[in-house]
Write an enzyme that holds these catalytic residues in place. Structure first.
Site, PDB file in Angstrom:
ATOM      1  N   GLY A  46       0.838  -1.196   0.000  1.00 47.22           N
ATOM      2  CA  GLY A  46       0.000   0.000   0.000  1.00 47.22           C
ATOM      3  C   GLY A  46       0.871   1.243   0.000  1.00 47.22           C
ATOM      4  O   GLY A  46       2.046   1.184   0.381  1.00 47.22           O
ATOM      5  N   GLN A  51       3.042   9.989   1.217  1.00 49.83           N
ATOM      6  CA  GLN A  51       4.341   9.306   1.215  1.00 49.83           C
ATOM      7  C   GLN A  51       5.182   9.630  -0.016  1.00 49.83           C
ATOM      8  O   GLN A  51       6.379   9.327  -0.039  1.00 49.83           O
ATOM      9  CB  GLN A  51       4.146   7.780   1.293  1.00 49.83           C
ATOM     10  CG  GLN A  51       3.578   7.327   2.630  1.00 49.83           C
ATOM     11  CD  GLN A  51       3.469   5.818   2.662  1.00 49.83           C
ATOM     12  OE1 GLN A  51       2.490   5.259   2.188  1.00 49.83           O
ATOM     13  NE2 GLN A  51       4.485   5.170   3.200  1.00 49.83           N
ATOM     14  N   CYS A  90       6.423   0.126   7.321  1.00 50.01           N
ATOM     15  CA  CYS A  90       6.016   1.269   6.510  1.00 50.01           C
ATOM     16  C   CYS A  90       7.185   1.704   5.640  1.00 50.01           C
ATOM     17  O   CYS A  90       8.314   1.800   6.119  1.00 50.01           O
ATOM     18  CB  CYS A  90       5.580   2.412   7.423  1.00 50.01           C
ATOM     19  SG  CYS A  90       5.041   3.882   6.528  1.00 50.01           S
ATOM     20  N   LEU A  91       6.896   1.976   4.378  1.00 56.90           N
ATOM     21  CA  LEU A  91       7.950   2.412   3.459  1.00 56.90           C
ATOM     22  C   LEU A  91       8.558   3.751   3.897  1.00 56.90           C
ATOM     23  O   LEU A  91       9.684   4.067   3.527  1.00 56.90           O
ATOM     24  CB  LEU A  91       7.388   2.530   2.037  1.00 56.90           C
ATOM     25  CG  LEU A  91       6.918   1.195   1.419  1.00 56.90           C
ATOM     26  CD1 LEU A  91       6.137   1.459   0.140  1.00 56.90           C
ATOM     27  CD2 LEU A  91       8.090   0.274   1.162  1.00 56.90           C
ATOM     28  N   HIS A 132      -4.017   1.322   7.715  1.00 55.19           N
ATOM     29  CA  HIS A 132      -2.664   1.908   7.760  1.00 55.19           C
ATOM     30  C   HIS A 132      -2.566   3.078   6.773  1.00 55.19           C
ATOM     31  O   HIS A 132      -2.061   4.152   7.127  1.00 55.19           O
ATOM     32  CB  HIS A 132      -1.637   0.815   7.424  1.00 55.19           C
ATOM     33  CG  HIS A 132      -0.218   1.295   7.362  1.00 55.19           C
ATOM     34  ND1 HIS A 132       0.746   0.894   8.267  1.00 55.19           N
ATOM     35  CD2 HIS A 132       0.415   2.111   6.479  1.00 55.19           C
ATOM     36  CE1 HIS A 132       1.894   1.487   7.952  1.00 55.19           C
ATOM     37  NE2 HIS A 132       1.729   2.216   6.860  1.00 55.19           N
ATOM     38  N   GLU A 133      -3.067   2.871   5.557  1.00 58.10           N
ATOM     39  CA  GLU A 133      -2.947   3.926   4.534  1.00 58.10           C
ATOM     40  C   GLU A 133      -3.832   5.124   4.859  1.00 58.10           C
ATOM     41  O   GLU A 133      -3.437   6.275   4.652  1.00 58.10           O
ATOM     42  CB  GLU A 133      -3.291   3.375   3.148  1.00 58.10           C
ATOM     43  CG  GLU A 133      -2.416   2.210   2.672  1.00 58.10           C
ATOM     44  CD  GLU A 133      -0.931   2.422   2.832  1.00 58.10           C
ATOM     45  OE1 GLU A 133      -0.480   3.594   2.757  1.00 58.10           O
ATOM     46  OE2 GLU A 133      -0.211   1.441   3.069  1.00 58.10           O
ATOM     47  N   HIS A 136      -2.265   7.434   7.203  1.00 58.53           N
ATOM     48  CA  HIS A 136      -1.328   8.384   6.576  1.00 58.53           C
ATOM     49  C   HIS A 136      -2.056   9.665   6.166  1.00 58.53           C
ATOM     50  O   HIS A 136      -1.487  10.754   6.247  1.00 58.53           O
ATOM     51  CB  HIS A 136      -0.692   7.763   5.315  1.00 58.53           C
ATOM     52  CG  HIS A 136       0.503   6.895   5.596  1.00 58.53           C
ATOM     53  ND1 HIS A 136       1.630   7.363   6.211  1.00 58.53           N
ATOM     54  CD2 HIS A 136       0.737   5.584   5.322  1.00 58.53           C
ATOM     55  CE1 HIS A 136       2.517   6.375   6.307  1.00 58.53           C
ATOM     56  NE2 HIS A 136       1.998   5.285   5.786  1.00 58.53           N
TER      57      HIS A 136
HETATM   58 ZN   LIG Z   1       2.942   3.457   5.754  1.00 59.40          ZN
END
Ligand SMILES: [Zn+2]
Length: 162
Positions: A46, A51, A90-91, A132-133, A136
């Site tokens: 995701g 991000q 998380c990226l 999670h997304e 953000h």
């Molecule tokens: Zn993330």
């Protein structure tokens, strides 16, 4: 299409409440396509627009377990039930993961990249990714909710990056 740079924890855009999208135009469709390409290039499941430095309410998701690519604009959780606790990464927080409590089942509404209304029911890992997304978009990182935050390098057997 292009692979975009992912901003890391500490960048102010990750703390902002992202702006709603009024209409998905060609420029935003390109952003969505680039976000998807970036997600796949990084083997993520995701990615949220903040991000990649864009404070907009856009997410892309693919659980790599059958969901396929889902792009959702202005996502809103309209129903949530149950709970699950599991590992997340998380990226934007490379190298770490931790356990986060999430709803087990959710219904999420929004529009797709063609401005069509969509409703998605998700459970388990897919529901976790959406939550999670969407966090953000509210300016939250999983590390603010995680317990037992740890280094992936110390636990190579566990890898569930969202
Ligand atoms: Zn993330």
């Amino acid at each position: 299409m292009a692979v975009l740079d992912i901003v890391k924890a500490g960048h102010p855009v990750l703390k902002e409440v992202a702006k709603p999208v009024e209409h998905v135009n060609k420029k935003l469709r390109t952003l969505i396509a680039d976000m998807a390409e970036t997600m796949y290039a990084t083997e993520g499941v995701g990615l949220a627009a903040p991000q990649v430095g864009e404070s907009l309410r856009i997410i892309v998701v693919d659980d790599h377990a059958g969901s396929g690519l889902i792009a959702l604009v202005n996502p809103e959780i309209t129903r949530a039930e149950g709970s699950q606790i599991g590992p997340e990464g998380c990226l934007s927080v490379p190298g770490y993961f931790g356990d986060v409590e999430r709803y087990e089942t959710i219904t999420v509404k929004g529009i797709n990249e063609h401005n069509k209304k969509v409703t998605i029911k998700a459970e388990g890992f897919l529901a976790r990714i959406f939550q999670h997304e969407i966090d953000h978009l509210e300016g939250y990182l999983f590390i603010e909710k995680a317990t037992n935050l740890r280094l992936i390098a110390d636990h190579p057997e566990e890898k569930e990056i969202v």
